[in-house]
Design an enzyme around this catalytic site. Structure first.
Site, PDB file in Angstrom:
ATOM      1  N   HIS A 101     -68.604 -20.855  28.734  1.00  0.00           N
ATOM      2  CA  HIS A 101     -67.657 -20.681  29.841  1.00  0.00           C
ATOM      3  C   HIS A 101     -66.567 -21.727  29.645  1.00  0.00           C
ATOM      4  O   HIS A 101     -66.858 -22.821  29.151  1.00  0.00           O
ATOM      5  CB  HIS A 101     -68.275 -20.971  31.205  1.00  0.00           C
ATOM      6  CG  HIS A 101     -69.454 -20.141  31.581  1.00  0.00           C
ATOM      7  ND1 HIS A 101     -70.718 -20.441  31.175  1.00  0.00           N
ATOM      8  CD2 HIS A 101     -69.556 -19.045  32.370  1.00  0.00           C
ATOM      9  CE1 HIS A 101     -71.569 -19.553  31.676  1.00  0.00           C
ATOM     10  NE2 HIS A 101     -70.892 -18.688  32.410  1.00  0.00           N
ATOM     11  N   ASP A 104     -67.612 -25.126  30.790  1.00  0.00           N
ATOM     12  CA  ASP A 104     -68.687 -25.811  30.052  1.00  0.00           C
ATOM     13  C   ASP A 104     -68.089 -26.811  29.075  1.00  0.00           C
ATOM     14  O   ASP A 104     -68.755 -27.752  28.661  1.00  0.00           O
ATOM     15  CB  ASP A 104     -69.506 -24.837  29.184  1.00  0.00           C
ATOM     16  CG  ASP A 104     -70.144 -23.718  29.973  1.00  0.00           C
ATOM     17  OD1 ASP A 104     -70.324 -23.885  31.190  1.00  0.00           O
ATOM     18  OD2 ASP A 104     -70.449 -22.673  29.363  1.00  0.00           O
ATOM     19  N   HIS A 271     -82.222 -10.373  34.332  1.00  0.00           N
ATOM     20  CA  HIS A 271     -81.448  -9.600  35.317  1.00  0.00           C
ATOM     21  C   HIS A 271     -82.036  -8.202  35.485  1.00  0.00           C
ATOM     22  O   HIS A 271     -81.999  -7.634  36.571  1.00  0.00           O
ATOM     23  CB  HIS A 271     -79.986  -9.489  34.893  1.00  0.00           C
ATOM     24  CG  HIS A 271     -79.266 -10.805  34.825  1.00  0.00           C
ATOM     25  ND1 HIS A 271     -77.924 -10.903  34.510  1.00  0.00           N
ATOM     26  CD2 HIS A 271     -79.689 -12.076  35.037  1.00  0.00           C
ATOM     27  CE1 HIS A 271     -77.566 -12.178  34.523  1.00  0.00           C
ATOM     28  NE2 HIS A 271     -78.623 -12.904  34.829  1.00  0.00           N
ATOM     29  N   ASP A 296     -78.485 -11.061  26.496  1.00  0.00           N
ATOM     30  CA  ASP A 296     -78.819 -12.417  26.909  1.00  0.00           C
ATOM     31  C   ASP A 296     -80.338 -12.512  26.870  1.00  0.00           C
ATOM     32  O   ASP A 296     -81.046 -11.954  27.715  1.00  0.00           O
ATOM     33  CB  ASP A 296     -78.270 -12.741  28.308  1.00  0.00           C
ATOM     34  CG  ASP A 296     -76.871 -13.341  28.238  1.00  0.00           C
ATOM     35  OD1 ASP A 296     -76.264 -13.298  27.139  1.00  0.00           O
ATOM     36  OD2 ASP A 296     -76.380 -13.856  29.254  1.00  0.00           O
TER      37      ASP A 296
HETATM   38  C1  XLS Z   1     -76.141 -15.854  35.318  1.00  0.00           C
HETATM   39  C2  XLS Z   1     -75.603 -15.283  34.097  1.00  0.00           C
HETATM   40  C3  XLS Z   1     -74.572 -16.141  33.384  1.00  0.00           C
HETATM   41  C4  XLS Z   1     -73.792 -15.326  32.401  1.00  0.00           C
HETATM   42  C5  XLS Z   1     -72.514 -15.946  31.950  1.00  0.00           C
HETATM   43  O1  XLS Z   1     -77.126 -15.396  35.851  1.00  0.00           O
HETATM   44  O2  XLS Z   1     -76.664 -14.961  33.254  1.00  0.00           O
HETATM   45  O3  XLS Z   1     -75.197 -17.227  32.776  1.00  0.00           O
HETATM   46  O4  XLS Z   1     -74.561 -15.019  31.283  1.00  0.00           O
HETATM   47  O5  XLS Z   1     -71.653 -16.202  32.998  1.00  0.00           O
HETATM   48 NI    NI Z   2     -76.515 -14.335  31.277  1.00  0.00          NI
HETATM   49 NI    NI Z   3     -78.706 -14.917  34.276  1.00  0.00          NI
END
Ligand code: XLS
Ligand code: NI
Ligand code: NI
Length: 439
Positions: A101, A104, A271, A296
């Site tokens: 980000h 970051d 998620h 992710d």
């Molecule tokens: C949060 C998200 C975040 C995204 C990037 O839950 O996973 O980390 O991957 O903004």
């Molecule tokens: Ni994420």
């Molecule tokens: Ni997340």
């Protein structure tokens, strides 16, 4: 650069019987699997935020880990130390990509002009490291959720000025992504949702989010960004309801606004479970719509209802994930460890163990999934299960689109009753999965 992680050796593949804690037992980067080296199947990325910024603060307590890297947090010297430490870390592990980000990378200033100046300075430094090491950027993103100005959303905010700042951050984050040669650009809508519909014009907010995404596509293409944009779905947390609830919802949104040519999805395991789906479900929905872009790679906890972002160790999950990825022909993105150490795992060694665990888990998943595909039994079973549509006259007529409710009703009356359906064989197939995993 070697000032960081000095006591940790370069992590190499030593095979499954190795007792060396600083070795891979399954991730053998050059091993050929289904015609391609493992490292090409598994473009792993380090998440800047978890690995270099987060130090264990939670709702009930302060940092437990020291992520100062020998400098004063909040300074540009600290920002540079994070770059040095991050690249040293990735080199030790053979991780070839990173994700970031904007915030970051540098401490955010009061005035956005100064933040942007700091970003210019640090990104020059990062570009040097990229040249030196060959490590690349998987994707970039703008943090449009931490700053208090985003309390009512970013693209979904009620304030035109806040919207303007979201646009400015996206522009800068795209500039940086291009500067780093990034493969993708992510939108994770952490504040794009609502707390109560009593104060919310949902249609207005979604139109505005789409407008912002369109501007991002136009700007990105104008500065030579040829990669994919990604939406990262998540149903809730921090908001009660988030608009990019799950893969199906995000795909519907992208199609509704004509964004589906430029966007794909970045699917996060944790998620998926928050949305009440399995990881595999979200991957399948994305893949069958031609929208599986990036992953992710993390893991949730069955007993906790939030985004725990654990390093993945569940090999059933990684096997099914890799099965979907292989069948989809791979990713345009890669595997970003959006994962953090548990709060009491607070040493530099723990950071390394987290990545060894995650990389080995996905390497094992890849090997198992390749076995399932080579054996071909699952595929054959599924194909066969729908044979009545391909191998009977009635089935072929339905598929060709020539039938109507009336014609099918006449056919049903002619048949009187259908042939009894066949077994779905769930348990047998689960046994095949176990066989691939443990033989
Ligand atoms: C949060 C998200 C975040 C995204 C990037 O839950 O996973 O980390 O991957 O903004
Ligand atoms: Ni994420
Ligand atoms: Ni997340």
């Amino acid at each position: 650069m070697d000032r960081y992680f000095e006591n940790i050796p370069e992590i190499r593949y030593e095979g499954k019987d190795s007792k060396n804690p600083f070795a891979f037992r399954y991730y053998d980067k050059d091993r050929i699997v289904l015609g391609k080296p493992m490292r090409e199947h598994l473009p792993f990325a380090m998440a800047w935020w978890h690995n270099l910024c987060a130090a264990g603060t939670d709702m009930f307590g302060r940092d437990t880990a020291d992520k100062s890297f020998g400098e004063v947090p909040g300074s540009m010297a600290h920002a540079k130390a994070k770059v040095d430490a991050g690249f040293a870390f990735m080199k030790k592990l053979g991780v070839e990509y990173f994700c970031f980000h904007d915030v970051d990378l540098v401490p955010e200033a009061e005035d956005i002009k100064e933040t942007n100046r700091r970003l210019d300075e640090i990104s020059d430094y990062i570009v040097e490291k990229i040249r030196e090491t060959g490590i690349r950027c998987l994707w970039g993103t703008a943090n449009l959720f931490s700053n208090p100005r985003y309390m009512n959303g970013a693209g979904s905010t009620n304030s035109a000025e806040v919207y303007c700042f979201a646009a400015a951050q996206i522009k800068k984050a795209l500039d940086l992504t291009v500067k780093f040669g990034g493969r993708g650009y992510v939108f994770w809508g952490g504040r794009e949702g609502y707390e109560t519909l009593l104060n919310t014009d949902m249609k207005f907010e979604q139109d505005n989010i789409a407008r912002l995404m369109k501007m991002a596509v136009e700007y990105g293409r104008s500065i030579g960004f040829t990669g994919d944009f990604y939406i990262e779905p998540k149903p809730k947390e921090p908001m009660k309801h988030q608009y990019d609830f799950d893969a199906a919802t995000a795909i519907g949104f992208l199609r509704r606004y004509g964004l589906d040519r430029d966007f794909k999805l970045n699917i996060e395991a944790n998620h998926a479970t928050l949305a009440g789906h399995s990881f595999q479900h979200e991957l399948r929905v994305s893949a069958m719509n031609g929208m599986l872009g990036s992953i992710d790679a993390n893991q949730g906890d069955d007993l906790l209802g939030w985004d725990t972002d654990e390093f993945p160790f569940n090999v059933y999950e990684s096997t099914l994930c890799m099965y979907e990825v292989l069948k989809a022909g791979g990713l345009t993105g890669g595997f970003n460890f959006d994962a953090k150490n548990r709060r009491p795992s607070n040493t530099p060694e723990d950071m390394v163990y987290g990545y060894i665990l995650g990389m080995d888990t996905f390497a094992l998943g890849l090997l198992n999934a390749a076995k399932l595909i080579e054996e071909g039994e699952l595929d054959a079973f599924v194909r066969n299960r729908y044979a009545s549509f391909r191998e009977t006259d009635l089935g072929r007529r339905i598929l060709s689109g020539g039938e109507t409710l009336a014609s099918l009703s006449a056919e049903a009356e002619r048949l009187g009753k259908p042939t009894p359906p066949e077994s779905g064989r769930a348990e047998y197939l689960e046994g095949l999965l176990n066989r691939a995993m443990f033989s």
